[in-house]
Design a protein around this motif. Structure first.
Motif, PDB file in Angstrom:
ATOM      1  N   VAL A  26     -41.388 -50.832  -6.735  1.00 30.29           N
ATOM      2  CA  VAL A  26     -41.560 -50.474  -5.340  1.00 30.29           C
ATOM      3  C   VAL A  26     -42.924 -50.973  -4.907  1.00 30.29           C
ATOM      4  O   VAL A  26     -43.927 -50.597  -5.505  1.00 30.29           O
ATOM      5  CB  VAL A  26     -41.467 -48.945  -5.128  1.00 30.29           C
ATOM      6  CG1 VAL A  26     -41.712 -48.585  -3.683  1.00 30.29           C
ATOM      7  CG2 VAL A  26     -40.122 -48.418  -5.613  1.00 30.29           C
ATOM      8  N   SER A  27     -42.970 -51.851  -3.914  1.00 26.62           N
ATOM      9  CA  SER A  27     -44.265 -52.233  -3.365  1.00 26.62           C
ATOM     10  C   SER A  27     -44.445 -51.418  -2.099  1.00 26.62           C
ATOM     11  O   SER A  27     -43.575 -51.366  -1.260  1.00 26.62           O
ATOM     12  CB  SER A  27     -44.327 -53.732  -3.089  1.00 26.62           C
ATOM     13  OG  SER A  27     -43.351 -54.085  -2.148  1.00 26.62           O
ATOM     14  N   GLY A  28     -45.559 -50.740  -2.001  1.00 26.38           N
ATOM     15  CA  GLY A  28     -45.761 -49.801  -0.911  1.00 26.38           C
ATOM     16  C   GLY A  28     -45.628 -48.387  -1.436  1.00 26.38           C
ATOM     17  O   GLY A  28     -45.721 -48.141  -2.631  1.00 26.38           O
ATOM     18  N   ASN A  29     -45.410 -47.455  -0.553  1.00 24.07           N
ATOM     19  CA  ASN A  29     -45.349 -46.045  -0.939  1.00 24.07           C
ATOM     20  C   ASN A  29     -43.950 -45.643  -1.356  1.00 24.07           C
ATOM     21  O   ASN A  29     -42.965 -46.119  -0.798  1.00 24.07           O
ATOM     22  CB  ASN A  29     -45.785 -45.158   0.230  1.00 24.07           C
ATOM     23  CG  ASN A  29     -47.239 -45.352   0.577  1.00 24.07           C
ATOM     24  OD1 ASN A  29     -48.048 -45.672  -0.285  1.00 24.07           O
ATOM     25  ND2 ASN A  29     -47.577 -45.180   1.833  1.00 24.07           N
ATOM     26  N   LEU A  30     -43.876 -44.773  -2.332  1.00 24.12           N
ATOM     27  CA  LEU A  30     -42.637 -44.138  -2.731  1.00 24.12           C
ATOM     28  C   LEU A  30     -42.807 -42.659  -2.445  1.00 24.12           C
ATOM     29  O   LEU A  30     -43.633 -41.992  -3.065  1.00 24.12           O
ATOM     30  CB  LEU A  30     -42.352 -44.356  -4.223  1.00 24.12           C
ATOM     31  CG  LEU A  30     -41.173 -43.582  -4.810  1.00 24.12           C
ATOM     32  CD1 LEU A  30     -39.873 -44.005  -4.138  1.00 24.12           C
ATOM     33  CD2 LEU A  30     -41.110 -43.790  -6.307  1.00 24.12           C
ATOM     34  N   ASN A  31     -42.104 -42.152  -1.464  1.00 25.89           N
ATOM     35  CA  ASN A  31     -42.206 -40.746  -1.086  1.00 25.89           C
ATOM     36  C   ASN A  31     -40.979 -40.021  -1.611  1.00 25.89           C
ATOM     37  O   ASN A  31     -39.857 -40.397  -1.293  1.00 25.89           O
ATOM     38  CB  ASN A  31     -42.292 -40.592   0.443  1.00 25.89           C
ATOM     39  CG  ASN A  31     -43.538 -41.246   0.993  1.00 25.89           C
ATOM     40  OD1 ASN A  31     -44.615 -41.066   0.444  1.00 25.89           O
ATOM     41  ND2 ASN A  31     -43.404 -42.008   2.059  1.00 25.89           N
ATOM     42  N   ALA A  32     -41.218 -38.982  -2.406  1.00 25.42           N
ATOM     43  CA  ALA A  32     -40.107 -38.241  -2.994  1.00 25.42           C
ATOM     44  C   ALA A  32     -40.489 -36.778  -3.088  1.00 25.42           C
ATOM     45  O   ALA A  32     -41.653 -36.444  -3.293  1.00 25.42           O
ATOM     46  CB  ALA A  32     -39.794 -38.792  -4.387  1.00 25.42           C
ATOM     47  N   GLY A  33     -39.501 -35.917  -2.929  1.00 26.77           N
ATOM     48  CA  GLY A  33     -39.747 -34.488  -3.072  1.00 26.77           C
ATOM     49  C   GLY A  33     -40.131 -34.143  -4.490  1.00 26.77           C
ATOM     50  O   GLY A  33     -41.072 -33.407  -4.739  1.00 26.77           O
ATOM     51  N   ASN A  34     -39.434 -34.680  -5.463  1.00 26.31           N
ATOM     52  CA  ASN A  34     -39.730 -34.470  -6.877  1.00 26.31           C
ATOM     53  C   ASN A  34     -39.487 -35.773  -7.614  1.00 26.31           C
ATOM     54  O   ASN A  34     -38.516 -36.472  -7.350  1.00 26.31           O
ATOM     55  CB  ASN A  34     -38.822 -33.398  -7.489  1.00 26.31           C
ATOM     56  CG  ASN A  34     -39.121 -32.022  -6.957  1.00 26.31           C
ATOM     57  OD1 ASN A  34     -40.253 -31.579  -7.008  1.00 26.31           O
ATOM     58  ND2 ASN A  34     -38.107 -31.364  -6.418  1.00 26.31           N
ATOM     59  N   VAL A  35     -40.364 -36.087  -8.535  1.00 30.34           N
ATOM     60  CA  VAL A  35     -40.163 -37.220  -9.418  1.00 30.34           C
ATOM     61  C   VAL A  35     -40.158 -36.653 -10.827  1.00 30.34           C
ATOM     62  O   VAL A  35     -41.134 -36.034 -11.255  1.00 30.34           O
ATOM     63  CB  VAL A  35     -41.270 -38.288  -9.270  1.00 30.34           C
ATOM     64  CG1 VAL A  35     -41.080 -39.393 -10.289  1.00 30.34           C
ATOM     65  CG2 VAL A  35     -41.282 -38.834  -7.853  1.00 30.34           C
ATOM     66  N   ILE A  36     -39.047 -36.826 -11.524  1.00 28.63           N
ATOM     67  CA  ILE A  36     -38.914 -36.311 -12.887  1.00 28.63           C
ATOM     68  C   ILE A  36     -38.789 -37.509 -13.816  1.00 28.63           C
ATOM     69  O   ILE A  36     -37.940 -38.380 -13.606  1.00 28.63           O
ATOM     70  CB  ILE A  36     -37.689 -35.395 -13.011  1.00 28.63           C
ATOM     71  CG1 ILE A  36     -37.824 -34.201 -12.055  1.00 28.63           C
ATOM     72  CG2 ILE A  36     -37.502 -34.941 -14.456  1.00 28.63           C
ATOM     73  CD1 ILE A  36     -36.569 -33.379 -11.909  1.00 28.63           C
ATOM     74  N   VAL A  37     -39.645 -37.561 -14.816  1.00 34.89           N
ATOM     75  CA  VAL A  37     -39.623 -38.639 -15.786  1.00 34.89           C
ATOM     76  C   VAL A  37     -39.320 -38.021 -17.135  1.00 34.89           C
ATOM     77  O   VAL A  37     -39.951 -37.053 -17.546  1.00 34.89           O
ATOM     78  CB  VAL A  37     -40.992 -39.377 -15.823  1.00 34.89           C
ATOM     79  CG1 VAL A  37     -40.950 -40.516 -16.811  1.00 34.89           C
ATOM     80  CG2 VAL A  37     -41.369 -39.863 -14.434  1.00 34.89           C
ATOM     81  N   SER A  38     -38.330 -38.562 -17.828  1.00 34.41           N
ATOM     82  CA  SER A  38     -37.967 -37.997 -19.128  1.00 34.41           C
ATOM     83  C   SER A  38     -37.721 -39.118 -20.122  1.00 34.41           C
ATOM     84  O   SER A  38     -37.525 -40.264 -19.751  1.00 34.41           O
ATOM     85  CB  SER A  38     -36.723 -37.112 -18.995  1.00 34.41           C
ATOM     86  OG  SER A  38     -35.639 -37.888 -18.522  1.00 34.41           O
ATOM     87  N   GLY A  39     -37.716 -38.760 -21.383  1.00 37.53           N
ATOM     88  CA  GLY A  39     -37.483 -39.732 -22.437  1.00 37.53           C
ATOM     89  C   GLY A  39     -38.599 -39.687 -23.455  1.00 37.53           C
ATOM     90  O   GLY A  39     -39.658 -39.123 -23.217  1.00 37.53           O
ATOM     91  N   GLN A  40     -38.360 -40.281 -24.613  1.00 43.46           N
ATOM     92  CA  GLN A  40     -39.327 -40.225 -25.706  1.00 43.46           C
ATOM     93  C   GLN A  40     -40.568 -41.054 -25.438  1.00 43.46           C
ATOM     94  O   GLN A  40     -41.636 -40.725 -25.906  1.00 43.46           O
ATOM     95  CB  GLN A  40     -38.670 -40.687 -27.001  1.00 43.46           C
ATOM     96  CG  GLN A  40     -37.644 -39.713 -27.513  1.00 43.46           C
ATOM     97  CD  GLN A  40     -37.045 -40.182 -28.816  1.00 43.46           C
ATOM     98  OE1 GLN A  40     -37.059 -41.362 -29.137  1.00 43.46           O
ATOM     99  NE2 GLN A  40     -36.512 -39.254 -29.586  1.00 43.46           N
TER     100      GLN A  40
END
Length: 157
Positions: A26-40
């Protein structure tokens, strides 16, 4: 075909459970209510992250002189205080320390604490100043070639 903007508006609006394989760039802003990152092997890579009214900045500097020098500056009208977690090395000498810094719109005040040295050599002397609406963190390094890595944590005023 659809432009990237139109594709995102058409494909991602009001969707849930969308899965991407590979990189999402994403170039520019990424607006999100929640960003969840998972994985080892989870990580988020950024030099600056804003969380609510707080900001975390990663700063890395290699000095080339033992003269007094500015290693960080922030705008006094936006931030009242900062906390620094600092790690430094010069050759095989290592140091970690913390600094709390605050200003009153005319002067800057700081305290250094929690310093640990791997040898008897202090790798630098810190000071703070308030100049023309900016707060500065300075260092006088003991050795000309000193690597300084800092995390600066701030809250907006």
């Amino acid at each position: 075909g659809l432009s990237a903007n139109n594709w995102a508006n058409n494909k991602l609006a009001n969707t849930s459970g969308t899965t991407f394989n590979g990189n999402l760039v994403v170039s520019g802003n990424l607006n999100a209510g929640n960003v969840i990152v998972s994985g080892q092997t989870t990580y988020i890579s950024a030099n600056s992250v804003t969380i609510g009214t707080s900001e975390v900045n990663s700063i890395s500097i290699i000095t080339s002189t033992t003269n007094d020098q500015i290693i960080d500056t922030f705008t006094a009208t936006y931030y009242r205080a900062a906390q620094y977690m600092i790690s430094m090395n010069a050759g095989t000498d290592y140091e970690i320390t913390q600094i709390n810094l605050i200003h009153n719109d005319s002067d800057a005040f700081m305290t250094e604490f929690g310093t640990i040295l791997t040898t008897g050599n202090i790798l630098g002397t810190f000071s703070a100043s308030y100049v023309s609406g900016n707060v500065r963190l300075n260092i006088v390094p003991t050795f000309a070639a000193t690597t300084i890595r800092m995390l600066r944590m701030t809250n907006t005023i």
